[in-house]
Design a protein around this motif. Sequence first.
Motif, PDB file in Angstrom:
ATOM      1  N   ASP A   1       9.389  -2.077   5.238  1.00 27.71           N
ATOM      2  CA  ASP A   1       9.584  -0.880   4.435  1.00 27.71           C
ATOM      3  C   ASP A   1      11.066  -0.485   4.391  1.00 27.71           C
ATOM      4  OD1 ASP A   1       8.498   1.102   2.830  1.00 27.71           O
ATOM      5  OD2 ASP A   1       8.112   2.463   4.502  1.00 27.71           O
TER       6      ASP A   1
ATOM      7  N   ILE B   1       9.417   0.724  -5.734  1.00 28.68           N
ATOM      8  CA  ILE B   1       8.687   1.928  -5.327  1.00 28.68           C
ATOM      9  C   ILE B   1       7.207   1.596  -5.115  1.00 28.68           C
ATOM     10  CG2 ILE B   1       7.889   4.187  -6.147  1.00 28.68           C
ATOM     11  CD1 ILE B   1      10.722   4.469  -7.452  1.00 28.68           C
ATOM     12  N   VAL B   2       6.633   0.775  -5.988  1.00 28.86           N
ATOM     13  CA  VAL B   2       5.236   0.370  -5.838  1.00 28.86           C
ATOM     14  C   VAL B   2       5.062  -0.426  -4.541  1.00 28.86           C
ATOM     15  CG1 VAL B   2       3.438  -1.160  -6.783  1.00 28.86           C
ATOM     16  CG2 VAL B   2       4.622   0.467  -8.275  1.00 28.86           C
TER      17      VAL B   2
ATOM     18  N   SER C   1       5.352   2.029  -1.641  1.00 26.69           N
ATOM     19  CA  SER C   1       4.141   2.836  -1.617  1.00 26.69           C
ATOM     20  C   SER C   1       2.957   2.018  -1.101  1.00 26.69           C
ATOM     21  CB  SER C   1       3.850   3.358  -3.029  1.00 26.69           C
ATOM     22  OG  SER C   1       2.593   3.958  -3.094  1.00 26.69           O
TER      23      SER C   1
ATOM     24  N   GLN D   1       3.233   1.765   2.621  1.00 25.50           N
ATOM     25  CA  GLN D   1       2.839   3.039   3.242  1.00 25.50           C
ATOM     26  C   GLN D   1       1.321   3.207   3.217  1.00 25.50           C
ATOM     27  OE1 GLN D   1       4.698   5.189   4.886  1.00 25.50           O
ATOM     28  NE2 GLN D   1       6.545   4.016   4.514  1.00 25.50           N
ATOM     29  N   LEU D   2       0.700   2.833   2.123  1.00 23.70           N
ATOM     30  CA  LEU D   2      -0.754   2.931   2.007  1.00 23.70           C
ATOM     31  C   LEU D   2      -1.438   1.987   2.999  1.00 23.70           C
ATOM     32  CD1 LEU D   2      -2.982   4.373   0.417  1.00 23.70           C
ATOM     33  CD2 LEU D   2      -2.882   2.512  -1.245  1.00 23.70           C
TER      34      LEU D   2
ATOM     35  N   SER E   1      -2.889   9.634  -0.939  1.00 26.35           N
ATOM     36  CA  SER E   1      -1.997   8.475  -0.822  1.00 26.35           C
ATOM     37  C   SER E   1      -2.402   7.392  -1.812  1.00 26.35           C
ATOM     38  CB  SER E   1      -2.039   7.904   0.597  1.00 26.35           C
ATOM     39  OG  SER E   1      -1.498   8.816   1.509  1.00 26.35           O
ATOM     40  N   THR E   2      -3.709   7.184  -1.945  1.00 27.96           N
ATOM     41  CA  THR E   2      -4.213   6.186  -2.891  1.00 27.96           C
ATOM     42  C   THR E   2      -3.933   6.608  -4.331  1.00 27.96           C
ATOM     43  OG1 THR E   2      -5.956   5.608  -1.319  1.00 27.96           O
ATOM     44  CG2 THR E   2      -6.272   4.903  -3.604  1.00 27.96           C
TER      45      THR E   2
ATOM     46  N   ILE F   1      -1.582   8.600  -5.431  1.00 29.05           N
ATOM     47  CA  ILE F   1      -0.138   8.494  -5.690  1.00 29.05           C
ATOM     48  C   ILE F   1       0.262   7.040  -5.921  1.00 29.05           C
ATOM     49  CG2 ILE F   1       2.130   8.765  -4.605  1.00 29.05           C
ATOM     50  CD1 ILE F   1       0.938  11.374  -3.321  1.00 29.05           C
ATOM     51  N   HIS F   2      -0.283   6.133  -5.111  1.00 29.39           N
ATOM     52  CA  HIS F   2       0.035   4.713  -5.295  1.00 29.39           C
ATOM     53  C   HIS F   2      -0.440   4.221  -6.664  1.00 29.39           C
ATOM     54  CE1 HIS F   2       0.877   0.578  -4.313  1.00 29.39           C
ATOM     55  NE2 HIS F   2      -0.364   0.255  -4.635  1.00 29.39           N
TER      56      HIS F   2
ATOM     57  N   PHE G   1       1.914   5.345  -9.277  1.00 30.54           N
ATOM     58  CA  PHE G   1       3.118   4.508  -9.308  1.00 30.54           C
ATOM     59  C   PHE G   1       2.847   3.185 -10.024  1.00 30.54           C
ATOM     60  CE2 PHE G   1       4.899   6.615  -5.242  1.00 30.54           C
ATOM     61  CZ  PHE G   1       5.609   7.527  -5.989  1.00 30.54           C
TER      62      PHE G   1
END
Length: 168
Positions: free
Chosen positions: A62, A113-114, A117, A120-121, A139-140, A142-143, A146
Motif C-alpha cells: 500500500d 486509487i482503485v 482501495s 485496504q478492502l 468500504s465496499t 467506496i471501492h 472508485f
Amino acid sequence: MDRWIESVLFASRWLLAPLYLGLVVALLLPLAGFVHELWELINHLASATSHEIILGLLSLIDLSLIANLVLMVIFAGYENFVSKISVASHHDRLEWMGEVDFGGLKLRLIASIVAISGIQLLRAFMSVSDYSDRDLMWSTVIHVVFVASGVLLALMDYLTEKAHKLGH
C-alpha cells in the motif's frame, strides 16, 4: 497589451513548480512509513502469525503504491503543465515520461486509487472481526464507486478520442 497578458499567463505555469517540489519532499512520508512498517514486521516476525505477516506485507505494498502515485503525479504533472524534463539521453529515463498526457494521468491515478482501495478492502476483510458490518459495507461501496469512476473515466476518454478522430 495582449502579448503582455499572454506572457504573464504562460509564465504563471511556474507557480506549480513549488507544488511539485513539495510533493518530492512529501515522498519522504510514505518512505518513513514503509521503513517503520518493515522494521515492525521484521522485529515481530518470530512471533507473528501468517495473518499478521500478510497484513504487514499489504501495508508495505500500500505504501509503495502511494509513493508510486505521488511520483507519477510529479513527473506527469510537471511535464504536462510546467516544462519538459530534459533527461531523454539518461540511461535510467522512464519509458512513459513525456508520453503521459492529462487523460492518461487521470486513468493512471484512478487505477492507483482503485488498487490502494482494493488493498485496504482486503486488509479489512482479513481482519473482519475488527470492523463492524457497517464499516465493511461502506468500504465496499467506496471501492465499487472508485472502480465505477475509473470505468466511466476510461469510457469518457475513449468517446472523446473517437469523436476527435471523426471530427478530423
